[in-house]
Design a protein around this motif. Structure first.
Motif, PDB file in Angstrom:
ATOM      1  N   VAL A  21      28.481   7.884  20.927  1.00 17.71           N
ATOM      2  CA  VAL A  21      29.477   7.861  19.850  1.00 17.71           C
ATOM      3  C   VAL A  21      29.620   9.254  19.248  1.00 17.71           C
ATOM      4  O   VAL A  21      30.713   9.697  18.912  1.00 17.71           O
ATOM      5  N   ALA A  22      28.500   9.970  19.152  1.00 18.12           N
ATOM      6  CA  ALA A  22      28.557  11.295  18.544  1.00 18.12           C
ATOM      7  C   ALA A  22      29.407  12.243  19.377  1.00 18.12           C
ATOM      8  O   ALA A  22      30.199  13.018  18.844  1.00 18.12           O
ATOM      9  N   PHE A  23      29.259  12.161  20.702  1.00 16.79           N
ATOM     10  CA  PHE A  23      29.960  13.132  21.534  1.00 16.79           C
ATOM     11  C   PHE A  23      31.350  12.665  21.932  1.00 16.79           C
ATOM     12  O   PHE A  23      32.266  13.451  22.086  1.00 16.79           O
ATOM     13  N   ARG A  28      33.986   9.465  21.240  1.00 10.25           N
ATOM     14  CA  ARG A  28      34.335   8.173  20.649  1.00 10.25           C
ATOM     15  C   ARG A  28      35.258   7.408  21.572  1.00 10.25           C
ATOM     16  O   ARG A  28      36.377   7.829  21.846  1.00 10.25           O
ATOM     17  N   GLU A  58      30.685   2.333  15.448  1.00  9.55           N
ATOM     18  CA  GLU A  58      29.380   2.185  14.808  1.00  9.55           C
ATOM     19  C   GLU A  58      28.972   0.722  14.664  1.00  9.55           C
ATOM     20  O   GLU A  58      27.801   0.416  14.466  1.00  9.55           O
ATOM     21  N   PRO A  83      42.135   8.297  -2.855  1.00 12.20           N
ATOM     22  CA  PRO A  83      41.846   8.514  -4.262  1.00 12.20           C
ATOM     23  C   PRO A  83      42.667   9.693  -4.743  1.00 12.20           C
ATOM     24  O   PRO A  83      42.666  10.754  -4.128  1.00 12.20           O
ATOM     25  N   GLY A  84      43.389   9.498  -5.802  1.00 13.88           N
ATOM     26  CA  GLY A  84      44.295  10.542  -6.268  1.00 13.88           C
ATOM     27  C   GLY A  84      43.532  11.744  -6.797  1.00 13.88           C
ATOM     28  O   GLY A  84      42.394  11.647  -7.234  1.00 13.88           O
ATOM     29  N   ASP A 115      40.180  17.999  -1.796  1.00 15.18           N
ATOM     30  CA  ASP A 115      39.358  18.333  -0.639  1.00 15.18           C
ATOM     31  C   ASP A 115      39.857  17.560   0.577  1.00 15.18           C
ATOM     32  O   ASP A 115      39.224  16.664   1.071  1.00 15.18           O
ATOM     33  N   SER A 122      40.011  18.239   3.552  1.00 13.64           N
ATOM     34  CA  SER A 122      39.382  18.397   4.857  1.00 13.64           C
ATOM     35  C   SER A 122      38.063  17.656   4.956  1.00 13.64           C
ATOM     36  O   SER A 122      37.395  17.739   5.961  1.00 13.64           O
ATOM     37  N   HIS A 123      37.694  16.953   3.886  1.00 14.24           N
ATOM     38  CA  HIS A 123      36.374  16.353   3.963  1.00 14.24           C
ATOM     39  C   HIS A 123      36.290  15.409   5.155  1.00 14.24           C
ATOM     40  O   HIS A 123      37.086  14.496   5.292  1.00 14.24           O
ATOM     41  N   PRO A 124      35.328  15.686   6.010  1.00 15.98           N
ATOM     42  CA  PRO A 124      35.299  14.924   7.260  1.00 15.98           C
ATOM     43  C   PRO A 124      35.124  13.436   7.028  1.00 15.98           C
ATOM     44  O   PRO A 124      35.601  12.631   7.817  1.00 15.98           O
ATOM     45  N   TYR A 125      34.437  13.079   5.952  1.00 10.43           N
ATOM     46  CA  TYR A 125      34.214  11.660   5.755  1.00 10.43           C
ATOM     47  C   TYR A 125      35.470  10.941   5.263  1.00 10.43           C
ATOM     48  O   TYR A 125      35.485   9.760   5.080  1.00 10.43           O
ATOM     49  N   GLU A 146      38.222  11.197   6.973  1.00  9.17           N
ATOM     50  CA  GLU A 146      39.102  11.187   8.127  1.00  9.17           C
ATOM     51  C   GLU A 146      39.901   9.892   8.248  1.00  9.17           C
ATOM     52  O   GLU A 146      41.068   9.922   8.591  1.00  9.17           O
TER      53      GLU A 146
END
Lengths: 124, 555
Positions: free
Chosen positions: B26-28, B30, B102, B362-363, B367, B369-372, B374
């Motif tokens: 999954v890491a490498f 998806r 996941e 969320p207004g 940020d 670009s925050h990967p979380y 995505e």
């Protein structure tokens, strides 16, 4: 058994006495500023509900997780000679799983935050 | 650790290694299908390695785990169920989730945890297995994280499981303080050999252990979470919750508590009997009031655990066989019932859920670009989930749209109700025989009576499915977007196999009985639920202390 009961009663008595006495003896204010948070005499401004970056939270989590796992390695390091090769292999497996987890987190982008990260460049 | 011990551990090692491999993949890279197939391959391999066990003199692997026939029987059951859940989940996740990979990781972890649980022979491994299972389940339940129900369910499960874990640990500490050992078999031995009245501390310890286990099994005073969590959890996860997580715990309970002659511990025996009666009554009575199929199944599963407790209390040679057979039939029927819900809920529907977009965007957050975050970008075109097919109203007229699915659901419900030619019937006969064989008359009578009540709500659902929708009212198909059932190969495969097993074991139960007996012979305990003889016990005289069914926590 008897002492336990006495102890239990004593605890209940103590707690209720502390709460009850402060209720009976304490003062009560009904002033306009009673319910406001105290900030050294200065009137507070704004709400306390700030938005915090989730990055801090993630870092804290990773620190706790990896720090905890380091504890096991310390325990192994102390008994390194006694455990011999078998212990070495077991520790290798343990570290291997840890590295895999770290790799996963890294590639998910959980380790980079801020605007200049790799993930940001990749995803305009 | 010798090679023989490692070979015995292979099923657990297999599941664990699959977890790591899936995580790395999954890491490498998806890819949903790849992840699901790897999971299936890993589970299948782990299942096959169950037969690798060498003829070593002892099944004990370190003092933590024991992989005898008994453990391997339940391990096989768990791994097979996880296999089925994976197949069912594939189409469901494909239709509903933007990042489904996941899910399999967590499912494998939960499987590993329950595997350790059934094989544990020590408080440490018991707790370790339980926590691995629980922590994976929190995340699994809340997996569709944009839906309010799921998050609520996950949070409820988290809080209650944490509380029950605290009880469990305290109970273990008290027992350890009293008996000086954490090995389950030695605890059982010293309990059986103990003459005279047990000390308060020991009883307190077992009481706390009982609370912890009761939470996990959702037995009656501790059942409040079950309906909410089942309703909120995604259907495949609910299937896993109802089967694997409860079954593993019950197998452990049976293995170590059944050899203890509970009659010597009157308060414990009484507590178990009251819990059993309360579970049967409450589960069945509250299920009558439900309009939501998942809640209905939750209450019915509470009742089923109550039935199982009857055999557990009977505790003679019959108990092991009765519980094993009943658990298998219950696993099949529950997995099938939740499987039908899963298949019906896997339809894709356009449009965005208001709640989902609110949570994901969320207004005022600069940020970008925050990967979380995505999923946020993806969520624009992500099909929102229309909620699962879970109200009884939605099942009205199902037969006229999906005759096969309705037929399968009917078979599963009839098995849960315990009607002939299904495995549930044979299982229930075994339970009753065990109860009557030990002269637990009150418990046996309550079992029979509440099963009759149970029949009513299962039939209510079945009748709803076969009612032809009145002219003018739209049928199942058009009320919600069509779940493209024809393309769900995984679901079809699992449900087909489950029906075959269900009817097969109902008509010809001999093979299953044979497997259970083989598992019994392979179990290495001195005294255990299998093949144990015990003095005749007096009829349970609980009298009229039946607790009133708890006031409904239904919504």
């Amino acid at each position: 058994m008897g002492t336990l009961v006495v102890y239990f009663i004593a605890v209940v008595f103590l707690v209720s006495a502390m709460l009850g006495l402060s209720y009976v003896l304490g003062q009560r204010h009904e002033d306009p500023a009673t319910g406001e948070p105290y900030e050294s005499g200065i009137v507070s401004t704004g709400s306390a509900r700030l938005r915090l970056s989730a990055g801090f939270y993630l870092v804290a989590m990773f620190f706790v997780i990896f720090d905890l796992e380091a504890v096991y390695l310390f325990a192994w390091a102390i008994a390194f000679r006694e455990l011999g090769w078998r212990g070495y292999v077991e520790a290798l497996i343990f570290i291997g799983v840890l590295v895999a987890a770290l790799l996963y987190l890294w590639l998910q982008g959980a380790l980079d935050w801020g605007t200049s990260s790799r993930a940001a460049r990749r995803r305009p | 650790m010798s090679l023989a011990e490692l070979a015995r551990l292979l099923p657990l090692i297999g599941v664990g290694a699959t977890t790591v491999v899936v995580m790395l993949v999954v890491a490498f890279y998806r890819h949903h299908l790849l992840t699901a197939s790897l999971t299936l391959i890993g589970l299948a391999a782990a299942f096959l390695t169950l037969w690798v066990a060498p003829a070593a003199p002892s099944a004990q692997v370190t003092s933590l785990l024991v992989l005898d026939g008994y453990a391997r029987f339940y391990l096989g059951l768990i791994v097979a169920t996880a296999f089925g859940v994976t197949l069912l989940a594939y189409d469901y996740l494909e239709a509903r989730e933007s990042r489904p990979e996941e899910f399999y990781l967590l499912l494998l972890l939960a499987t590993l945890g329950s595997g350790v649980l059934v094989a544990s022979s020590h408080f440490a491994s018991f707790f370790l297995g339980l926590e691995t299972l629980s922590i994976a389940l929190y995340a699994l339940i809340a997996y569709p994280r944009v839906e309010r129900n799921c998050i609520e369910a996950g949070l409820k499960y988290l809080v209650l499981a944490a509380v029950s874990a605290a009880f469990l640990l305290y109970g273990m500490a008290l027992i350890y303080a009293q008996l000086g050992t954490m090995e389950l078999s030695r605890i059982a031995q010293s309990m059986s050999g103990m003459g005279g009245a047990p000390s308060v501390m020991l009883l307190g310890g077992f009481g706390m252990l009982l609370v912890g286990i009761g939470y996990k099994l959702a037995l009656v005073p501790f059942h409040m979470w079950a309906p909410d969590v089942y309703q909120g959890a995604p259907a495949p996860v609910a299937a896993f919750l109802a089967t694997v997580s409860k079954g593993a715990m019950f197998a452990l309970l049976l293995r170590y508590f059944a050899p203890i002659d509970l009659h010597a511990y009157r308060p414990l025996f009484l507590a178990f009997s009251l819990i059993a009666i309360a579970s049967m009554l409450t589960g069945n009575l509250l299920a009558l009031l439900q309009e939501n199929v998942k809640r209905l199944l939750a209450y019915s599963s509470i009742a089923h655990l109550g039935y199982l407790l009857v055999a557990f209390l009977a505790g003679r040679a019959m108990a092991g066989m009765a519980v094993a057979f009943y658990l298998v039939s219950y696993f099949i029927a529950s997995l099938g019932a939740f499987g039908v819900i899963t298949v019906l809920s896997s339809g894709q529907v356009g449009g965005r859920a208001a709640l989902g977009s609110w949570l994901l965007a969320p207004g005022g957050d600069k940020d970008e670009s925050h990967p979380y975050q995505e999923p946020r970008a993806k969520s624009q075109e992500l099909p929102s989930s229309p909620g699962e097919a879970e109200s009884i109203e939605e099942y009205r007229g199902l037969f006229w749209q999906h005759p096969w699915l309705a037929g399968i659901f009917t078979a599963m419900l009839l098995s849960l109700a315990g009607l002939p030619i299904t495995a549930g019937f044979v299982g229930k006969v075994y339970l009753l025989a065990a109860g009557v064989g030990s002269s637990l008359w009150l418990l046996a009578i309550v079992l029979a009576l509440t099963s009759t009540i149970g029949l009513f709500y299962y039939l209510r659902l079945i009748v709803a499915m076969y009612t032809r929708p009145p002219v003018g009212e739209r049928a199942f198909e058009s009320r919600r977007q069509s779940p493209d059932t024809r393309r769900q190969w995984g679901g079809a495969l699992v449900l087909g196999a489950l029906v075959l097993l269900l009817v097969g074991f109902g008509v010809y139960p001999a093979p299953l009985i044979h497997w259970i007996q083989v598992a019994e012979q392979g179990s290495s305990r001195l005294a255990g639920p299998f093949g144990e003889r015990r003095a005749h016990r007096s009829p349970l005289s609980v009298g009229d202390e039946r607790p009133a069914p708890a006031v409904s926590s239904s919504r």
